[in-house]
Scaffold this active site. Structure first.
Site, short mmCIF file in Angstrom:
data_model
loop_
_atom_site.label_atom_id
_atom_site.label_comp_id
_atom_site.label_asym_id
_atom_site.label_seq_id
_atom_site.Cartn_x
_atom_site.Cartn_y
_atom_site.Cartn_z
N HIS A 43 0.86 -1.20 0.00
CA HIS A 43 0.00 0.00 0.00
C HIS A 43 0.88 1.24 0.00
O HIS A 43 1.89 1.29 0.71
CB HIS A 43 -0.89 -0.02 1.25
N HIS A 59 0.94 4.58 1.21
CA HIS A 59 0.18 5.28 2.24
C HIS A 59 0.18 6.79 2.00
O HIS A 59 1.22 7.43 1.94
CB HIS A 59 0.79 4.97 3.62
N HIS A 62 3.97 0.22 2.71
CA HIS A 62 4.07 -0.91 3.63
C HIS A 62 3.16 -2.03 3.17
O HIS A 62 2.23 -1.82 2.39
CB HIS A 62 3.70 -0.48 5.05
N HIS A 68 0.15 -4.47 3.18
CA HIS A 68 -1.23 -4.38 3.69
C HIS A 68 -1.89 -5.75 3.58
O HIS A 68 -3.03 -5.89 3.13
CB HIS A 68 -2.03 -3.33 2.92
N HIS A 86 -5.78 5.43 19.44
CA HIS A 86 -5.82 4.71 18.18
C HIS A 86 -5.62 5.66 17.00
O HIS A 86 -6.35 6.65 16.88
CB HIS A 86 -7.16 3.98 18.03
N HIS A 94 -7.04 6.01 10.20
CA HIS A 94 -6.56 6.31 8.84
C HIS A 94 -7.62 5.94 7.82
O HIS A 94 -8.29 4.92 7.96
CB HIS A 94 -5.28 5.50 8.56
N HIS A 152 -8.03 5.50 3.55
CA HIS A 152 -7.38 5.46 2.25
C HIS A 152 -8.14 6.36 1.28
O HIS A 152 -9.33 6.59 1.43
CB HIS A 152 -7.38 4.03 1.69
N HIS A 154 -9.47 2.46 8.96
CA HIS A 154 -9.07 1.50 10.01
C HIS A 154 -8.12 2.13 11.01
O HIS A 154 -7.53 3.19 10.78
CB HIS A 154 -8.41 0.28 9.36
N CYS A 155 -7.95 1.43 12.12
CA CYS A 155 -6.91 1.75 13.07
C CYS A 155 -5.57 1.33 12.46
O CYS A 155 -5.46 0.22 11.91
CB CYS A 155 -7.14 1.01 14.39
N HIS A 156 -4.56 2.21 12.56
CA HIS A 156 -3.28 1.88 11.95
C HIS A 156 -2.35 1.13 12.89
O HIS A 156 -1.17 0.92 12.57
CB HIS A 156 -2.59 3.13 11.40
N ILE A 157 -2.84 0.72 14.03
CA ILE A 157 -2.11 -0.27 14.83
C ILE A 157 -2.43 -1.63 14.21
O ILE A 157 -3.58 -2.07 14.21
CB ILE A 157 -2.53 -0.22 16.31
N HIS A 162 -4.54 -4.24 15.92
CA HIS A 162 -5.96 -3.90 16.08
C HIS A 162 -6.71 -4.07 14.77
O HIS A 162 -7.86 -4.53 14.76
CB HIS A 162 -6.10 -2.47 16.59
N PHE A 176 -10.64 -3.93 13.72
CA PHE A 176 -10.87 -2.49 13.85
C PHE A 176 -10.81 -1.85 12.45
O PHE A 176 -9.82 -1.20 12.08
CB PHE A 176 -9.80 -1.89 14.76
#
Length: 551
Positions: free
Chosen positions: A98, A100, A143, A145, A428, A431, A433, A483-486, A489, A494
């Site tokens: 992805h 980002h 990164h 995905h 959290h 993010h 896209h 989504h949460c970028h952790i 999660h 998430f």
């Protein structure tokens, strides 16, 4: 065919020239540079590395951590051929990448989000990501995905330089040596850790180097500067989990960019940067010639700077080759998000009043035993990517999978999203896209700002019972992940998908390459051994008793 594609892409990269772009100039690559142009092969492979002194196999782009810096000038076309040469069965052997922060307007199918916009790229296959970044410039990154694969190392910087940057008068140097990546690092592979409820990194890596508690005194990253010059430092939190409190001893920083969007210059002495976020800060080299600690303290429990942990070195030209002896002073000008204001075309879209957008959404996030839900629905990746469902005729939320996790939005509408996130695992980083958004209410702030809020693509969800409010316009037809970028999660549910004007998607995207159509049949034919990480649950059982159900 794969070999021929590799040769063609390699020629294109060489034709781009062995240079990196820095504003209006090209700088020759030096021996420690690891930089690619916008037309290139990106080889994904496994390699044994020890960035903090602990040796393990990793999943890497270009054979390094972090991966090569991909650079371009504003307006240049990207043609990045992702070539999968993964072999290590302890980790996943398929992949996706992805880009980002790149909006992918009209090219949703190369956004790289597994099971949202494509199927993963199988071992020994490749996929060409051809796209325009249109008017975008700034600090981005790439990164994996696919599942939590980026935690095994597939992460790198992507920088688009603007030769006409309106804030260029503030700095003298902006090149590959001023990109600063912050990352967490793990000594156990991600497919194993993903089974464990609550996991923490072993070390913080700055520009790919760091130390861990009880580990050897390994080399730390050095950022070299000259007295009297002004440097644009591009900070990238390519983290799987923690946020970092970033500062440089005895130096103030002027923030001029957040997540690819220029900001009004703001002087700070420290800043919190969450997973996925980026900041450009200007550092003026006006202190005595010496070595100074660069600090990035993660919110991981029991973190400190002892023995050079979570640290790198700012070294003035002429200073001795030695570790700093500087001390951290108490921050008095910490970055506050509401003090950041968009520099270009400030102002949120739509009627400047809460709840008066065309589409007003409220999402409440909850967590039970490590599993996350948004409006009582846990995201589980569909077997057929959402984009493929839409192109096959599904148009309504009731027709799109995963059920309850896809929100259909009309075209060219102002969307206002209010989100309340749980304290557990927070703050959290939220993010989306396909868009930047205006943060009209930051977490922990009672007021709204529709006049000149910060514009970005990752925002802190805050702590317990705090809400955030963001706005954007649905001018980019296609399914976009929110989504949460952790990573842990996201892997635990998430997320939702925002499907913008599905009836317009086919026309908006135009012809889609046959190679995209082939991704799913190839991936769906893989055996468990070809997918990889077959024994990850059993290995997790040997580490912890706090495991998610094995589904």
């Amino acid at each position: 065919m794969l070999f021929r594609n590799v040769i063609v892409m390699l020629w294109l990269h060489l034709a781009h020239g062995a240079s990196i772009i820095s504003r209006t100039n090209s700088y020759p690559l030096n021996s420690r540079s690891n930089t690619l142009g916008p037309k290139t092969n990106l080889i994904i492979s496994n390699k044994v590395i020890s960035p903090d002194g602990f040796t393990r196999s990793a999943t890497l782009a270009g054979g390094t951590f972090p991966g090569p810096i991909i650079t371009a000038r504003k307006g240049e076309h990207f043609a990045i051929n992702v070539v999968n040469r993964l072999t290590d069965g302890e980790m996943f052997k398929s992949t996706s990448v992805h880009w980002h922060g790149i909006n992918q307007n009209g090219t949703n199918y190369v956004d790289g989000a597994s099971f949202v916009t494509q199927c993963p790229i199988a071992q020994n296959h490749s996929f060409l990501h051809s796209f325009e970044a249109r008017n975008q410039a700034g600090t981005f990154w790439y990164h994996s995905h696919y599942a939590a694969q980026q935690c095994d190392g597939l992460r790198g910087a992507l920088i688009i330089y603007d030769p006409e940057d309106p804030l260029s008068y503030l700095y003298d140097v902006d090149d590959e040596t001023t990109v600063i990546t912050l990352a967490d690092w793990y000594h156990v592979v991600a497919p194993v850790l993903a089974h464990i409820i609550g996991t923490n990194g072993n070390s913080t890596l700055i520009n790919g180097l760091g130390r861990y508690q009880g580990g050897p005194k390994t080399d730390l990253a050095v950022v070299s500067i000259e007295y009297g010059k002004r440097y644009r430092l591009r900070l990238i939190a390519m983290s799987c989990d923690p946020n970092f409190m970033f500062s440089i001893d005895n130096h103030n920083l002027t923030v001029i960019e957040a997540d690819g969007e220029l900001t009004e210059p703001l002087l700070v002495d420290s800043l919190q940067i969450l997973a996925g976020q980026r900041y450009s800060v200007v550092l003026i080299a006006n202190q005595p010639v010496d070595n100074y600690w660069i600090r990035a303290l993660p919110n991981t429990p029991n973190s400190d700077f002892n023995g050079g942990q979570s640290s790198a070195i700012l070294r003035y030209s002429g200073a001795p080759v030695a570790e700093p002896t500087t001390n951290q002073t108490q921050s008095t000008m910490r970055l506050v998000e509401t003090n950041l204001h968009a520099f270009i075309n400030p102002g949120a879209p739509g009627i400047p009043e809460y709840g008066k957008a065309d589409i007003n959404l409220r999402m409440v996030v909850t967590s039970t035993a490590g599993i996350y839900s948004i409006n009582n629905v846990t995201y589980k990746p569909p077997t057929v990517p959402v984009l493929l469902q839409i192109l096959s005729g599904a148009q309504h939320a009731t027709d799109l999978l995963p059920k309850g996790s896809v929100y259909v939005l009309g075209a060219n509408k102002v969307v206002e999203l209010t989100m309340v996130t749980p304290n557990i695992g927070g703050p959290h980083p939220i993010h989306i896209h396909g868009h930047s958004f205006d943060v009209v209410q930051s977490a922990g702030n009672s007021s709204f700002n529709y006049v000149n809020p910060v514009r970005r693509d990752v925002v802190s969800g805050g702590l317990l019972n705090q809400q955030i409010v963001i706005r954007w316009v649905t001018d980019n037809s296609g399914p976009w992940f929110l989504h949460c970028h952790i990573d842990w999660h996201l892997d635990a549910g998430f997320a939702v998908v925002m499907a913008e004007s599905p009836s317009d998607t086919q026309k908006h995207l135009g012809p889609i390459p046959n190679a995209w159509d082939n991704l799913c049949p190839i991936f769906n034919s893989l055996t468990p051994a070809q997918i990889g990480a077959e024994n990850s649950y059993q290995e997790a059982q040997n580490i912890s008793t706090r495991l998610f159900p094995n589904t």
